[in-house]
Structure formats: structure tokens, C-alpha cells
Scaffold this motif. Structure first.
Motif, PDB file in Angstrom:
ATOM      1  N   ASP A  65      -1.989  13.960   4.057  1.00  0.00           N
ATOM      2  CA  ASP A  65      -1.389  13.870   2.732  1.00  0.00           C
ATOM      3  C   ASP A  65      -1.352  12.401   2.305  1.00  0.00           C
ATOM      4  N   GLU A  66      -2.398  11.976   1.618  1.00  0.00           N
ATOM      5  CA  GLU A  66      -2.527  10.565   1.242  1.00  0.00           C
ATOM      6  C   GLU A  66      -1.386  10.101   0.332  1.00  0.00           C
ATOM      7  N   LYS A  67      -0.987  10.963  -0.600  1.00  0.00           N
ATOM      8  CA  LYS A  67       0.074  10.606  -1.540  1.00  0.00           C
ATOM      9  C   LYS A  67       1.385  10.342  -0.806  1.00  0.00           C
ATOM     10  N   PHE A  68       1.699  11.198   0.170  1.00  0.00           N
ATOM     11  CA  PHE A  68       2.924  11.000   0.945  1.00  0.00           C
ATOM     12  C   PHE A  68       2.885   9.675   1.686  1.00  0.00           C
ATOM     13  N   LEU A  69       1.772   9.380   2.363  1.00  0.00           N
ATOM     14  CA  LEU A  69       1.682   8.136   3.127  1.00  0.00           C
ATOM     15  C   LEU A  69       1.846   6.919   2.222  1.00  0.00           C
ATOM     16  N   GLU A  70       1.258   6.983   1.037  1.00  0.00           N
ATOM     17  CA  GLU A  70       1.361   5.857   0.104  1.00  0.00           C
ATOM     18  C   GLU A  70       2.800   5.653  -0.380  1.00  0.00           C
ATOM     19  N   ARG A  71       3.463   6.737  -0.750  1.00  0.00           N
ATOM     20  CA  ARG A  71       4.836   6.620  -1.261  1.00  0.00           C
ATOM     21  C   ARG A  71       5.811   6.243  -0.138  1.00  0.00           C
ATOM     22  N   LEU A 118      11.811  11.117   1.441  1.00  0.00           N
ATOM     23  CA  LEU A 118      10.419  11.596   1.443  1.00  0.00           C
ATOM     24  C   LEU A 118      10.051  12.179   2.804  1.00  0.00           C
ATOM     25  N   LEU A 119      10.480  11.508   3.867  1.00  0.00           N
ATOM     26  CA  LEU A 119      10.186  11.979   5.223  1.00  0.00           C
ATOM     27  C   LEU A 119      10.874  13.310   5.491  1.00  0.00           C
ATOM     28  N   GLU A 120      12.106  13.456   5.051  1.00  0.00           N
ATOM     29  CA  GLU A 120      12.853  14.686   5.260  1.00  0.00           C
ATOM     30  C   GLU A 120      12.162  15.884   4.610  1.00  0.00           C
ATOM     31  N   GLY A 150       5.125   4.816   2.786  1.00  0.00           N
ATOM     32  CA  GLY A 150       4.829   3.468   3.272  1.00  0.00           C
ATOM     33  C   GLY A 150       5.220   2.377   2.293  1.00  0.00           C
ATOM     34  N   THR A 151       5.091   2.645   0.999  1.00  0.00           N
ATOM     35  CA  THR A 151       5.455   1.642  -0.008  1.00  0.00           C
ATOM     36  C   THR A 151       6.962   1.388  -0.004  1.00  0.00           C
ATOM     37  N   HIS A 152       7.756   2.462   0.050  1.00  0.00           N
ATOM     38  CA  HIS A 152       9.213   2.279   0.109  1.00  0.00           C
ATOM     39  C   HIS A 152       9.629   1.544   1.394  1.00  0.00           C
ATOM     40  N   LEU A 153       9.020   1.901   2.511  1.00  0.00           N
ATOM     41  CA  LEU A 153       9.334   1.207   3.759  1.00  0.00           C
ATOM     42  C   LEU A 153       8.959  -0.264   3.683  1.00  0.00           C
ATOM     43  N   GLY A 154       7.783  -0.536   3.099  1.00  0.00           N
ATOM     44  CA  GLY A 154       7.303  -1.916   3.005  1.00  0.00           C
ATOM     45  C   GLY A 154       8.192  -2.791   2.147  1.00  0.00           C
ATOM     46  N   ILE A 155       8.635  -2.265   1.003  1.00  0.00           N
ATOM     47  CA  ILE A 155       9.524  -3.037   0.122  1.00  0.00           C
ATOM     48  C   ILE A 155      10.856  -3.302   0.834  1.00  0.00           C
ATOM     49  N   ALA A 156      11.381  -2.274   1.518  1.00  0.00           N
ATOM     50  CA  ALA A 156      12.634  -2.440   2.257  1.00  0.00           C
ATOM     51  C   ALA A 156      12.463  -3.458   3.382  1.00  0.00           C
ATOM     52  N   PHE A 157      11.373  -3.344   4.129  1.00  0.00           N
ATOM     53  CA  PHE A 157      11.103  -4.201   5.284  1.00  0.00           C
ATOM     54  C   PHE A 157      10.973  -5.662   4.862  1.00  0.00           C
ATOM     55  N   GLN A 158      10.201  -5.928   3.802  1.00  0.00           N
ATOM     56  CA  GLN A 158       9.993  -7.301   3.350  1.00  0.00           C
ATOM     57  C   GLN A 158      11.259  -7.904   2.754  1.00  0.00           C
ATOM     58  N   THR A 159      12.008  -7.090   2.007  1.00  0.00           N
ATOM     59  CA  THR A 159      13.271  -7.576   1.450  1.00  0.00           C
ATOM     60  C   THR A 159      14.231  -7.933   2.574  1.00  0.00           C
ATOM     61  N   GLN A 160      14.222  -7.109   3.614  1.00  0.00           N
ATOM     62  CA  GLN A 160      15.063  -7.375   4.787  1.00  0.00           C
ATOM     63  C   GLN A 160      14.623  -8.676   5.470  1.00  0.00           C
ATOM     64  N   ASP A 161      13.311  -8.882   5.601  1.00  0.00           N
ATOM     65  CA  ASP A 161      12.766 -10.102   6.197  1.00  0.00           C
ATOM     66  C   ASP A 161      13.234 -11.335   5.424  1.00  0.00           C
ATOM     67  N   ASP A 162      13.150 -11.245   4.096  1.00  0.00           N
ATOM     68  CA  ASP A 162      13.567 -12.355   3.237  1.00  0.00           C
ATOM     69  C   ASP A 162      15.075 -12.591   3.330  1.00  0.00           C
ATOM     70  N   LEU A 163      15.825 -11.504   3.504  1.00  0.00           N
ATOM     71  CA  LEU A 163      17.278 -11.614   3.673  1.00  0.00           C
ATOM     72  C   LEU A 163      17.613 -12.325   4.982  1.00  0.00           C
ATOM     73  N   VAL A 168       1.345   1.774   5.148  1.00  0.00           N
ATOM     74  CA  VAL A 168       0.419   2.758   4.572  1.00  0.00           C
ATOM     75  C   VAL A 168      -0.898   2.801   5.343  1.00  0.00           C
ATOM     76  N   ARG A 169      -1.555   1.673   5.474  1.00  0.00           N
ATOM     77  CA  ARG A 169      -2.882   1.656   6.127  1.00  0.00           C
ATOM     78  C   ARG A 169      -2.822   2.016   7.614  1.00  0.00           C
ATOM     79  N   PRO A 170      -1.867   1.510   8.409  1.00  0.00           N
ATOM     80  CA  PRO A 170      -1.790   1.967   9.811  1.00  0.00           C
ATOM     81  C   PRO A 170      -1.597   3.476   9.938  1.00  0.00           C
ATOM     82  N   MET A 171      -0.749   4.066   9.078  1.00  0.00           N
ATOM     83  CA  MET A 171      -0.560   5.521   9.137  1.00  0.00           C
ATOM     84  C   MET A 171      -1.846   6.249   8.758  1.00  0.00           C
TER      85      MET A 171
END
Length: 350
Positions: A218-224, A324-326, A226-239, A203-206
Motif C-alpha cells: 500500500d504505497e499511499k499508506f507508507l507515504e502518509r 494511520l497504523l491502527e 512515513g511523512t507524519h513520522l518524519g515530520i515528528a522525528f525531525q521536529t524532535q531532533d531540532d527540539l 517512506v523509502r526504507p519501508m
């Protein structure tokens, strides 16, 4: 326009040139030992995917940014900030390895281990903290000495930097606090992921990239998004921490378990596992693990359904981010590049 791989090849020499300039200006002050510690930063910063800086760059370009050379030189600050936070994070996680090399505190500890009269572990931690502090100072220097981008724009970027620090520090405090307990609810885990990963890495880098373009975003888009990407990314890291050993991930495996880190995977066992699975995880939680211990735990996570559960959370969030990106109005060239980097993240093994 750069792919992530091309972006890394372009920005890495700029990072190294900046470090060369800084280390040269300090070389007349320190002795050989301190020079050796400082030169470690060059090795440490050759690694890394440059995802955060790349997301900032893509969003800058997607909003019409034209100063490619200038933005690349400026975005070095994001990578220095990231390295600073990793060095401090490795200390708190007691990690031995990152990117196939020793972590900063371990690298320095090894250099002085032969001196029996000092506490080499404490010395390594102390010097590593100072290395991180240098990187944080240089992060600010890059922004403070900028003469290309408008002062108002840089002021706004620095406000985002302040938000990053507030969020990451709070996220880390929550993360450390959860290690006091075995059972932590899912909401608490999501909260720390949003603070420590989603906002910090995406979110913040974007937002920084969009702000540097000088255009509205579009701040709302970046937040949503980025949040979905972040949750996926961290869960993947933990996996990856559970599923693979050091030979694939290039960092210490099962570090989360050894440090009592709370993840969706541990959460599943403690709340949904059998009594035997709960007792097994409890037995190893916070303990130094042998190869056999790791093998046993890996099998338990797979057979319990914890891996399947975490993978489902990960994939749902990757899919939500792509949806969301689409739908977002954006030049197709940059949209395609975002899709391409998401695909790379989805298939990574380190």
C-alpha cells in the motif's frame, strides 16, 4: 521476531564483518595514516539506532518475507548509505561531534594538526569526503553482488535508492539555501523535512522492505505514515538540539542556530516572537555560541512559546502516524512492533 534493540544486536556484527572484509582487501594498498582513517569507519558504524534498516525489515516481514538471514545481510546497505550521508552532512553542518565521538573530518583534522605546514581543517574535510565516498560505493556493491533476491526486485530497490539520493540532495540544497535568510516560511521548512527526513528515513526504507518481500504494498499508506513520522522525528531532533546539551544528545548542541538552520522553532520566533526575541535570535543566528549564549537562547525559546509550538507539531504528527497504523490492515505482531518503536522514538533524548 526482533525488537529494535535485538535487531541492532543482530545486524551490528554483520556490518562490522563487512567492514573487516573491505578494510582487509584495502590494507595492502594504503599507508598507516590511511588505514587509521579507514578504521574510523568501524568506530563510526558501531553507533546509531538502526531505525531505517529496522523499518525496512519490519515491512519486509509484515509482507510475508521469510529470508531473515539474507535480508539482514542485504539491509547493511541502508546503514552504509546512512553513514555516508551523515559524514557529508557533518561537514556541511561544521559539526564537531556525533554519537559521542568526533565527526570524521574533525577526527582526521586532529590527527594532522601537529603538521604546521598544511591546512589541517581542509585536509580533514577532504579525507572525510573520501571516506563517505567509499561507503556509498559499498552501498552499491552490496546490491550489485546480491545473488539471493530476484534481479527484478533488486532493480526496483536500486530505483528507490536513486530516488533517495535525488530527494536527500535536493533537500540538502534547499536546507543550505534557507541559511541565506532569517525569515523562511513554514512551507519551505516542511518541504525540506519531507525530502531530507520523512522519505529518506521512513517512506523509502519501508518501500524497500516491502519490495524485497516480492508482494504488493500500500504505497499511499507508507507515504502518509512515513511523512507524519518524519515530520515528528525531525521536529524532535531540532527540539533536542535546543533543549539539551551534549551530555544528553551526544552531539553538538545549538548547531542549528550556529549554522543558521531553519526549523519550526526559529520560524516561530522570527514570525511570532516579540521584537526583543527576534533581535536576540538575529544576534546569535549563524554565530559561534558560548555556554552562556546557549543558556540565554534556551530560556528565550522556552519563554517565547516556541518550544510549546514545536512540541505541538511533533505530537500531532506522532498521533497522526499512530492513527494511520491502527487503521492499516497488518499482522498484529508487526503492528505492535511498529507501535513499540514509535514509542521509543517519542521518548528518545538523543
Amino acid at each position: 521476531m526482533y525488537t529494535l534493540k535485538e535487531f541492532k544486536k543482530t545486524i551490528d556484527p554483520l556490518i562490522q564483518a563487512f567492514l573487516d572484509q573491505k578494510l582487509k582487501s584495502l590494507s595492502f594498498i594504503g599507508n598507516e595514516e590511511t588505514k587509521n582513517y579507514l578504521n574510523y569507519l568501524k568506530l563510526f558504524l558501531t553507533e546509531g539506532k538502526r531505525i531505517r534498516a529496522y523499518f525496512a525489515f519490519l515491512m519486509y516481514k509484515a509482507h510475508g518475507g521469510k529470508k531473515d538471514k539474507d535480508i539482514l545481510n542485504l539491509l547493511i546497505f541502508i546503514e552504509l548509505l546512512h553513514a555516508f550521508l551523515l559524514i557529508h552532512d557533518d561537514i556541511m553542518d561544521k559539526a564537531d561531534q556525533r554519537h559521542s565521538i568526533k565527526t570524521a573530518h574533525k577526527f582526521i583534522e586532529e590527527k594532522v594538526k601537529h603538521l604546521k605546514s598544511i591546512d589541517s581543517a581542509y585536509f580533514g574535510i577532504s579525507q572525510a569526503i573520501l571516506l563517505g565516498d567509499y561507503l556509498f560505493a559499498w552501498t552499491h556493491e552490496i546490491l550489485d553482488t546480491n545473488t539471493i533476491f530476484d534481479k527484478k526486485i533488486i532493480k526496483d530497490v536500486k530505483l528507490i535508492l536513486s530516488k533517495i539520493m535525488d530527494e536527500v540532495i535536493l533537500g540538502q540544497m534547499i536546507d543550505l539555501n534557507t541559511t541565506l535568510y532569517e525569515k523562511v516560511n513554514k512551507e519551505e521548512i516542511i518541504k525540506k523535512i519531507i525530502l531530507k527526513t520523512a522519505y529518506y528515513s521512513f517512506v523509502r526504507p519501508m518501500q524497500i522492505g516491502a519490495i524485497l518481500s516480492g508482494e504488493k504494498y500500500d504505497e499511499k499508506f507508507l507515504e502518509r505514515f512515513g511523512t507524519h513520522l518524519g515530520i515528528a522525528f525531525q521536529t524532535q531532533d531540532d527540539l533536542l538540539d535546543i533543549k539539551f546539551d551534549e551530555s544528553k544528545t551526544h552531539k553538538s548542541s545549538f548547531n542549528d542556530i550556529e549554522q543558521r538552520q531553519q526549523t519550526f522553532f526559529t520560524n516561530y520566533i522570527f514570525f511570532n516572537g516579540s521584537l526583543e526575541e527576534k533581535n536576540t535570535l538575529s544576534k546569535y543566528f549563524g554565530k559561534k555560541l558560548s555556554k552562556e549564549d546557549k543558556k540565554s537562547l534556551r530560556k528565550m525559546f522556552e519563554e517565547s512559546g516556541a518550544i510549546t509550538y514545536g512540541e505541538k507539531i511533533m505530537q500531532e504528527n506522532f498521533n497522526d502516524a499512530k492513527k494511520l497504523l491502527e487503521k492499516q490492515k497488518m499482522n498484529q505482531e508487526y503492528k505492535d512492533l511498529f507501535f513499540e518503536v514509535i514509542k521509543l522514538i517519542e521518548t528518545r533524548q538523543n
